[in-house]
Design a protein around this motif. Structure first.
Motif, PDB file in Angstrom:
ATOM      1  N   ALA A  13       0.829  -1.189   0.000  1.00 41.20           N
ATOM      2  CA  ALA A  13       0.000   0.000   0.000  1.00 41.20           C
ATOM      3  C   ALA A  13       0.877   1.259   0.000  1.00 41.20           C
ATOM      4  O   ALA A  13       0.533   2.243  -0.647  1.00 41.20           O
ATOM      5  N   ARG A  14       1.990   1.195   0.756  1.00 40.52           N
ATOM      6  CA  ARG A  14       2.874   2.371   0.795  1.00 40.52           C
ATOM      7  C   ARG A  14       3.482   2.653  -0.572  1.00 40.52           C
ATOM      8  O   ARG A  14       3.655   3.811  -0.953  1.00 40.52           O
ATOM      9  N   ALA A  15       3.797   1.582  -1.301  1.00 42.88           N
ATOM     10  CA  ALA A  15       4.390   1.753  -2.631  1.00 42.88           C
ATOM     11  C   ALA A  15       3.398   2.433  -3.572  1.00 42.88           C
ATOM     12  O   ALA A  15       3.780   3.310  -4.358  1.00 42.88           O
ATOM     13  N   MET A  16       2.143   2.052  -3.494  1.00 42.47           N
ATOM     14  CA  MET A  16       1.121   2.653  -4.341  1.00 42.47           C
ATOM     15  C   MET A  16       0.941   4.132  -4.022  1.00 42.47           C
ATOM     16  O   MET A  16       0.786   4.952  -4.930  1.00 42.47           O
ATOM     17  N   ILE A  17       0.964   4.469  -2.739  1.00 41.30           N
ATOM     18  CA  ILE A  17       0.841   5.872  -2.333  1.00 41.30           C
ATOM     19  C   ILE A  17       2.046   6.662  -2.823  1.00 41.30           C
ATOM     20  O   ILE A  17       1.913   7.775  -3.340  1.00 41.30           O
TER      21      ILE A  17
END
Length: 92
Positions: free
Chosen positions: A1-5
């Motif tokens: 999720a952090r990578a997508m953000i």
């Protein structure tokens, strides 16, 4: 999720930077074209760029090399070598 953000924030940053650069470019483009018109290309180069005759004359050769038509062999060879070195594809 952090990578997508992180990817989303990166794309948004690039988009806003592009939009900002696009808005800045319009006034700069006009300034650049006006400056380019003021600078004459003939003053940037001392080499002859004019039209060529069917058979090269001594006068035209002198203009191309940047020497007088009555220059001696040594001066002509030096000027020719200088131009050949400047235009050689293997320089640098």
């Amino acid at each position: 999720a952090r990578a997508m953000i992180a990817v989303g924030l990166g794309v948004a940053t690039v988009a806003f930077a592009g939009r900002y650069a696009f808005h800045l470019w319009k006034p700069l483009e006009q300034t650049i074209t006006e400056t380019a018109k003021r600078i004459s290309t003939s003053s940037l180069s001392s080499y002859y760029k004019g039209g060529f005759e069917q058979k090269m004359s001594r006068r035209e050769a002198g203009l191309i090399l940047g020497v007088s038509p009555s220059a001696g062999k040594a001066k002509i060879r030096t000027a020719h070598r200088k131009i050949m070195i400047l235009n050689h594809p293997d320089k640098g």
